[in-house]
Scaffold this active site. Sequence first.
Site, PDB file in Angstrom:
ATOM      1  N   SER A   1       1.834  -9.698  -0.721  1.00  0.00           N
ATOM      2  CA  SER A   1       1.544  -8.263  -0.710  1.00  0.00           C
ATOM      3  C   SER A   1       1.664  -7.618   0.659  1.00  0.00           C
ATOM      4  CB  SER A   1       0.128  -8.033  -1.257  1.00  0.00           C
ATOM      5  OG  SER A   1      -0.802  -8.802  -0.535  1.00  0.00           O
TER       6      SER A   1
ATOM      7  N   LYS B   1       0.815  -1.223   0.000  1.00  0.00           N
ATOM      8  CA  LYS B   1       0.000   0.000   0.000  1.00  0.00           C
ATOM      9  C   LYS B   1       0.847   1.271   0.000  1.00  0.00           C
ATOM     10  CE  LYS B   1      -4.291  -1.628   0.264  1.00  0.00           C
ATOM     11  NZ  LYS B   1      -5.193  -1.452  -0.875  1.00  0.00           N
TER      12      LYS B   1
ATOM     13  N   GLU C   1      -9.784   6.439   2.721  1.00  0.00           N
ATOM     14  CA  GLU C   1     -10.704   5.431   3.249  1.00  0.00           C
ATOM     15  C   GLU C   1      -9.857   4.222   3.602  1.00  0.00           C
ATOM     16  OE1 GLU C   1     -10.027   5.741   0.084  1.00  0.00           O
ATOM     17  OE2 GLU C   1      -9.491   3.675  -0.360  1.00  0.00           O
TER      18      GLU C   1
END
Lengths: 409, 271
Positions: free
Chosen positions: A391, A102, A124
């Site tokens: 990830s 991210k 968000e």
Amino acid sequence: MSEQAGKSGEIDFSAYPDASGHFGPYGGRFVSETLIGALDELREMYNRLKDDPEFVAAFDYDLAHYVGRPSPLYLAERLTEKAGGARIWLKREDLNHTGAHKVNNTVGQALLAKHSGKSRVIAETGAGQHGVATATVAARLGLKCAVYMGAEDVKRQSPNVYRMKLLGAEVIPVESGSKTLKDAMNEAMRDWVTNVDDTFYIIGTVAGPHPYPQLVRDFNSVIGREARRQSLEEFGQLPDALVACVGGGSNAIGLFHPFLNDSDVKMYGVEAGGEGLATGKHAAPLNDGVPGILHGNRTYLMEDDDGQIIETHSVSAGLDYPGVGPEHAWLKDIGRVEYVTADDKEALDAFRTLTRSEGIIPALESSHAVAYGLKLAATMSPEQNIVVNLSGRGDKDIFTVAAIDGIEV
Amino acid sequence: MSQEQENRIDRRFAKLRAEGRKALVTYIVAGDGGLENTVPLMHQLVASGSDLIELGVPFSDPMAEGPVIQKGHERALAHKASLRKCLEMVAEFRRDDGETPVILMGYANPIEKMGAEPFVDAALEAGVDGALTVDLPAEEAGPLNELLAAHNLRNIFLLTPTTSEERIESITGLASGFVYYVSLKGVTGAGHLDLDSVRDNLARIRRHTALPLCVGFGIKDGASAKAVSAHGDGAVVGSVLVSAIGEATDAEAARQRVAALVGEMRGALDS
């Protein structure tokens, strides 16, 4: 017909989205007129900066010195042995600062926010990973930061809520709708349209109105660019297959995109099968949804017969979203990527298998990719290579897994 | 755009213009307060002085609405309201009211689910006069717009303080019925009106179109309705009505409260 086109390399995937933000019939800008001005401004700024050598250098610098890139491509030997087929390589996004892919995107969008001169960022978040990654870059740049999070998720993910607060962000619980990620996204959009003069909205996945699916993809494509180079270095050829989990789909598109024009590289996106596709309790719109319009783009959605968005289920909060990025919708339709599922149980099994065989605790999201990677490898031969996108790391999930095991941590 | 055929919206604005009056456009969410109470509420709106009705089609994710109207959508969905039910309500309303224009205001996905063509056919059949699809801006509206026009239904578009001159030109080229000017940045029910900005922007829009201009967002009572419509052709009011319906203890209380609010605004507009 379209499968042929994809595989024979007739489509130049780098040319998408088109000028109006579409990937075939998907994507676009389905928002109220009140947001169009802000999206125009963002698109113009991004088009101006994305190939600007100074901007690119600043992004690369931050990725190297702040995020800690490149992330390794790691041969998981014992995992490979367990699967008994193709060699399994893990792309170690879990080793990034803040613990997941991210941050690639938030570092990039923070640079855009800085260029825009706006003093406040909003985001968000579902499980809290994108919220933490946003709060992190906001702290670094001295920007005010507000993170919208469904009230249900605030309860379930208290460590990440506290992390965001430590970083100086305001965490705003969202009480509307189903009180989860989709409602947090609605609320962040409402904040943006109200405070657009001083606020930059950092969307966390490859969904939303154009240009978000494009720019979030571009910032995450460093994953695939590195994996491509590392594959050539480590085993002298491109991988035979790529595997990544798909919620909104940002880590998957980040890995896939730089390989899309390599028609011999097969790709598998793994959606959350939840309690099983047949039960309807899952988060797999590409496997069991229909095209529709939500959050500013046309894509596959989980909805009822009246076109109302329905609640999703997955053991992994990061995959618990009723939509998916529009580029994935298109890649599914043209047959370039195969979208499959791993259910909660398979993901939990893979979580334990990877932890015990390699000493790597994966995020529950990434565990879905590991689960399918193990299955796929078993069908392939030992001289073939699979790259699985790891990830994120699983530190945030130990409470969830402990609770499933009936253990109080 | 071809508008040889008149529809109720055109007739209503022509009549208002001839009488030198401003339009009062009222918004409620279909099914809010109970499925069976919406049609009586629509008749009450008209009886109290509403010229046009915007019937909100409930959606699970009403992204452009503030908290008051969001709750209206949630209440309506709890009563199992849907686009299909909205169309049934309009058909029922039409049995007793053949004149008051009704516009369906909602989001793209329920229409996408039904299919644009079946939707437009059903809307015409029910007696709907136009549609305002919040998340279908001009560049995505093409196919639905053509279908609406082919069925003599009007397509109402939003314009905002931040809409560029170029966009005003292209949007007013697609728009029909009237233009809905959003008076402030933000979601429905928010903030305070900047009347100077409303006046300047309506003048800016007026250079591009002869369509009636109605102003919405931030209108709370007769005084604010009168103030904004001084520069345009009418006022749109929603959140105060939805709030009243949400707070009412029963259908009769909701009807009385809505009647009082609309009556007060009508009086102010005509004074």
